[in-house]
Design an enzyme around this catalytic site. Structure first.
Site, PDB file in Angstrom:
ATOM      1  N   LYS A 293       0.763  -1.109   0.080  1.00 12.68           N
ATOM      2  CA  LYS A 293      -0.116  -0.070   0.033  1.00 12.68           C
ATOM      3  C   LYS A 293       0.923   1.281   0.236  1.00 12.68           C
ATOM      4  CE  LYS A 293      -3.690  -0.624  -0.279  1.00 12.68           C
ATOM      5  NZ  LYS A 293      -4.345  -0.844  -1.756  1.00 12.68           N
TER       6      LYS A 293
ATOM      7  N   SER B  40      -5.120   2.737   4.743  1.00 11.23           N
ATOM      8  CA  SER B  40      -5.154   2.183   3.410  1.00 11.23           C
ATOM      9  C   SER B  40      -5.200   0.811   3.354  1.00 11.23           C
ATOM     10  CB  SER B  40      -4.147   2.722   2.200  1.00 11.23           C
ATOM     11  OG  SER B  40      -4.211   1.885   1.053  1.00 11.23           O
TER      12      SER B  40
END
Length: 278
Positions: free
Chosen positions: A35, A124
């Site tokens: 991420k 995220s």
């Protein structure tokens, strides 16, 4: 007379003419972080004519090591002598055995690490997991062992990955800093050409990927390629990228910022680069 049908090729022979080039072990690996923007770096760099990249994540140095180097090599795209082979598996950065294993393959391997504000990265990460497992506990619940005491749960992967300074120590036992290039996940969005210029310099290839390759996609909130590797069509990352993050209590974010601050400072000092996450 009818012409004779061509005979079928013998079993096991490759279909059609053999493709030029050789399958080589990668000279450069995007080793992390999850991420952070690793898929963007891979998609952007493979536009370069001197780079051939494996599209999928082979997970060789973490999950498939017992299959051996020849298996790993067999996955790689064919390259000409003038081309570099690249693969990416973001979980390598947090895998204890990965630095030694990559070093044993080749001590000259160039390593690329895409880093991002660890708090944003964790959110995220959680957002992605939540999209697959809607019944998981809250972000706050997973982040803390005791929130009122500010005790962060470092056993939770989403938190642990962002402790970059800790993971980097394992890599520096085998590789000098000069062989590791750090990409700013934030700048990859605001200045993709600038960040990719540095990646090309690090790989020792000509700066071919420039501003003219990118346009900003307002819907997704990040840059996309005007032309992809295989066609003249624009290329944006898949629908799993650019998801709207889960809303998190600002106090939780503040507590996590406090937690990460000493790790961030140590990371900046070690790599000689301030990523301005504070």
């Amino acid at each position: 007379r009818r012409p004779r049908e061509p005979s079928a090729p013998p079993a096991g022979s490759p279909p059609g003419p053999a493709r030029p080039g050789t399958k080589r072990l990668p000279q450069a690996i995007v080793v992390g972080v999850k991420k952070g923007g690793t898929r963007a770096v891979l998609e952007f760099i493979r536009v370069h004519p001197d780079v051939r990249a494996l599209g999928t994540e082979p997970h060789f140095f973490d999950r498939n090591y017992d299959r051996g180097l020849e298996w790993y090599r067999s996955l790689m795209p064919r390259t000409l002598d003038s081309q570099i082979t690249v693969e990416k598996t973001p979980s390598y950065f947090v895998t204890k055995e990965a630095p030694r294993r990559i070093f044993n393959m080749s001590r000259d391997t160039k390593l690329i690490v895409v880093v991002r504000n660890p708090v944003t990265r964790a959110i995220s990460d959680y957002t992605q997991t939540l999209s697959k497992k809607p019944d998981i506990p809250t972000f706050e619940g997973l982040s803390f062992r005791n929130r009122s005491l500010g005790l962060v749960d470092t056993s939770w992967n989403a938190i642990r990955i962002g402790m970059y300074a800790v993971h980097l120590e394992s890599w520096l036992q085998y590789f000098p800093l000069s062989q590791i290039h750090f990409v700013s996940g934030e700048k990859l969005i605001t200045d993709p050409a600038g960040e990719m210029g540095k990646v090309q310099d690090f790989l020792g290839i000509k700066r071919v990927i420039t501003d003219k390759h990118f346009y900003f996609n307002k819907t997704k909130g990040f840059p996309c390629l005007k032309k992809s590797e295989n066609s003249g069509l624009p290329r944006c990352l898949g629908k799993s990228k650019g998801r709207t993050h889960v809303q998190i209590d600002p106090e939780v974010i503040e507590q996590l910022r406090d937690f990460y601050r000493p790790y961030n400072i140590k990371f900046y000092e070690t790599v000689g680069q301030d990523f301005r996450w504070e």
